[in-house]
Design a protein around this motif. Structure first.
Motif, PDB file in Angstrom:
ATOM      1  N   VAL A   1     -50.249  -5.793  66.689  1.00 38.23           N
ATOM      2  CA  VAL A   1     -50.854  -7.151  67.467  1.00 38.23           C
ATOM      3  C   VAL A   1     -49.795  -7.569  67.235  1.00 38.23           C
ATOM      4  N   LEU A   2     -49.344  -8.029  69.095  1.00 36.70           N
ATOM      5  CA  LEU A   2     -48.492  -8.971  69.104  1.00 36.70           C
ATOM      6  C   LEU A   2     -48.530 -10.192  70.113  1.00 36.70           C
TER       7      LEU A   2
ATOM      8  N   ILE B   1     -55.203 -15.684  65.218  1.00 38.61           N
ATOM      9  CA  ILE B   1     -56.463 -15.084  65.342  1.00 38.61           C
ATOM     10  C   ILE B   1     -57.133 -14.928  63.587  1.00 38.61           C
ATOM     11  N   HIS B   2     -58.717 -14.759  64.631  1.00 42.05           N
ATOM     12  CA  HIS B   2     -59.404 -15.410  62.969  1.00 42.05           C
ATOM     13  C   HIS B   2     -59.174 -14.304  62.606  1.00 42.05           C
ATOM     14  N   GLN B   3     -59.076 -14.216  61.258  1.00 47.47           N
ATOM     15  CA  GLN B   3     -59.147 -12.754  60.383  1.00 47.47           C
ATOM     16  C   GLN B   3     -58.885 -11.504  60.943  1.00 47.47           C
ATOM     17  N   PRO B   4     -56.703 -11.839  61.522  1.00 52.25           N
ATOM     18  CA  PRO B   4     -56.082 -10.600  62.074  1.00 52.25           C
ATOM     19  C   PRO B   4     -56.433  -9.440  60.721  1.00 52.25           C
TER      20      PRO B   4
ATOM     21  N   GLY C   1     -49.965  -3.360  62.487  1.00 50.62           N
ATOM     22  CA  GLY C   1     -49.287  -4.326  62.539  1.00 50.62           C
ATOM     23  C   GLY C   1     -49.338  -5.282  63.483  1.00 50.62           C
ATOM     24  N   TYR C   2     -49.029  -6.905  62.664  1.00 54.01           N
ATOM     25  CA  TYR C   2     -49.454  -8.141  63.498  1.00 54.01           C
ATOM     26  C   TYR C   2     -48.456  -8.483  63.805  1.00 54.01           C
ATOM     27  N   HIS C   3     -47.315  -8.854  64.986  1.00 50.31           N
ATOM     28  CA  HIS C   3     -46.787  -9.463  64.927  1.00 50.31           C
ATOM     29  C   HIS C   3     -46.671 -11.245  65.868  1.00 50.31           C
ATOM     30  N   PRO C   4     -47.107 -11.934  65.013  1.00 52.51           N
ATOM     31  CA  PRO C   4     -47.726 -13.720  65.383  1.00 52.51           C
ATOM     32  C   PRO C   4     -46.063 -14.259  65.624  1.00 52.51           C
ATOM     33  N   LYS C   5     -45.625 -15.053  66.649  1.00 52.24           N
ATOM     34  CA  LYS C   5     -44.926 -16.123  67.017  1.00 52.24           C
ATOM     35  C   LYS C   5     -44.912 -17.352  65.220  1.00 52.24           C
TER      36      LYS C   5
ATOM     37  N   HIS D   1     -52.497 -12.128  51.837  1.00 53.84           N
ATOM     38  CA  HIS D   1     -53.598 -11.618  52.078  1.00 53.84           C
ATOM     39  C   HIS D   1     -53.205 -10.100  53.359  1.00 53.84           C
ATOM     40  N   LEU D   2     -52.407 -10.514  54.173  1.00 48.41           N
ATOM     41  CA  LEU D   2     -53.135  -8.479  55.491  1.00 48.41           C
ATOM     42  C   LEU D   2     -51.776  -7.601  54.328  1.00 48.41           C
ATOM     43  N   ALA D   3     -51.088  -8.537  53.501  1.00 49.13           N
ATOM     44  CA  ALA D   3     -50.514  -6.775  52.837  1.00 49.13           C
ATOM     45  C   ALA D   3     -51.659  -6.240  51.561  1.00 49.13           C
ATOM     46  N   LYS D   4     -52.467  -7.132  51.445  1.00 54.00           N
ATOM     47  CA  LYS D   4     -53.764  -7.037  50.647  1.00 54.00           C
ATOM     48  C   LYS D   4     -54.538  -5.547  51.815  1.00 54.00           C
ATOM     49  N   ASN D   5     -54.602  -6.181  52.697  1.00 51.02           N
ATOM     50  CA  ASN D   5     -55.454  -5.783  54.022  1.00 51.02           C
ATOM     51  C   ASN D   5     -54.668  -4.842  54.490  1.00 51.02           C
ATOM     52  N   GLN D   6     -53.621  -4.362  53.989  1.00 51.28           N
ATOM     53  CA  GLN D   6     -52.126  -3.164  54.076  1.00 51.28           C
ATOM     54  C   GLN D   6     -51.979  -3.424  55.874  1.00 51.28           C
ATOM     55  N   VAL D   7     -52.319  -4.458  56.168  1.00 52.47           N
ATOM     56  CA  VAL D   7     -51.010  -4.817  57.579  1.00 52.47           C
ATOM     57  C   VAL D   7     -50.140  -5.242  57.165  1.00 52.47           C
ATOM     58  N   ALA D   8     -49.395  -4.692  58.117  1.00 54.65           N
ATOM     59  CA  ALA D   8     -47.497  -5.817  57.555  1.00 54.65           C
ATOM     60  C   ALA D   8     -47.871  -6.882  58.818  1.00 54.65           C
ATOM     61  N   LEU D   9     -47.110  -8.035  58.202  1.00 54.49           N
ATOM     62  CA  LEU D   9     -46.861  -8.860  59.207  1.00 54.49           C
ATOM     63  C   LEU D   9     -45.573  -8.763  59.441  1.00 54.49           C
ATOM     64  N   ARG D  10     -44.903  -8.979  60.520  1.00 56.20           N
ATOM     65  CA  ARG D  10     -43.421  -9.711  60.951  1.00 56.20           C
ATOM     66  C   ARG D  10     -43.555 -10.665  62.454  1.00 56.20           C
TER      67      ARG D  10
END
Length: 245
Positions: free
Chosen positions: A161-162, A167-170, A181-185, A198-207
């Protein structure tokens, strides 16, 4: 380890989204490159950020209204002008061919939020499969419906997600697409050490993008961010070494 993605290649020192910028990024030690794709009038997938040709090439008009045979004749030096001779707008297949010979990741951003480019997802996926690079690709887009379609067409290729919004509860939003994956500015509340954990615990990569200051690189590395996008991969590699990561 925090992966370093060269944003449009090593675009801080070379013309963005060109084979030169991509090659220099890999030589600098980047783990991956980020690039943007659009579709030409004749259905070719070209690597260029803007919908219009004006900023980065010597042509005018929109990519969607111009055949590739014309685009390939233009200089893609952009703001660098006479500093770099002979740089051209590459096809996606040119970059994928390079990736066949070297081991690096590729984040392909589909630029289809302004113009829909019907059939672009299918064409991009077909090319990735042709070169056998499914495991080294991340698809991303500001058009999240496009990412959902990519899941339908190629569930085995990673999606992200770019966004420039918070985003609430990404992690739940990403799961709905689904994407991993979560790609915020960078600079928005979406990017923080707490968000990384938080995202790592939910297996979402923050980039996050675009990370050009050494102090931002340092805290992201120390926080354990999965990756970040930078115009200066050589500097980022140096900072990572300083951090002992």
């Amino acid at each position: 380890m925090t992966n370093i993605f060269a944003h449009r290649g090593a675009s801080g020192h070379y013309p963005e989204n060109t084979m030169l910028a991509f090659t220099k990024a890999i030589e600098a030690g980047a783990d991956g490159i980020e690039l943007d794709v659009q579709m030409t009038k004749d259905g070719r997938i070209v690597v260029i950020h803007d919908e219009a040709l004006d900023r980065t090439t010597t042509l005018k008009g929109f990519v969607k209204d111009t055949a590739y045979e014309k685009i390939r004749t233009a200089s893609a030096a952009g703001k660098w002008k006479d500093s770099f001779k002979g740089v051209r707008v590459p096809l996606l297949s040119d970059v994928l061919r390079l990736a066949e010979k070297a081991d690096f990741l590729i984040n392909i951003e589909l630029k289809n939020s302004i113009f829909r480019y019907e059939g672009m997802e299918e064409e991009v996926i077909k090319k990735v499969r042709f070169y056998g690079l499914e495991k080294r690709i991340i698809f991303s887009s500001f058009n999240h419906e496009s990412m959902a379609l990519c899941h339908t067409l190629a569930p085995d290729i990673e999606r992200a997600v770019l966004t420039m919004d918070v985003i609430h509860q990404p992690e739940r939003y990403a799961a709905a697409i689904p994407a991993s994956g979560y790609h915020p500015k960078l600079g928005t509340p979406a990017v923080s050490a707490e968000a990384v954990k938080h995202l790592a615990k939910n297996q979402v990569a923050l980039r996050p993008f675009t990370v050009n200051r050494p102090e931002d690189m340092k805290w992201l590395i120390k926080a354990g961010a999965d990756a970040f996008f930078t115009d200066y991969p050589e500097q980022a590699v140096s900072v990572r070494e300083e951090c002992g990561k």
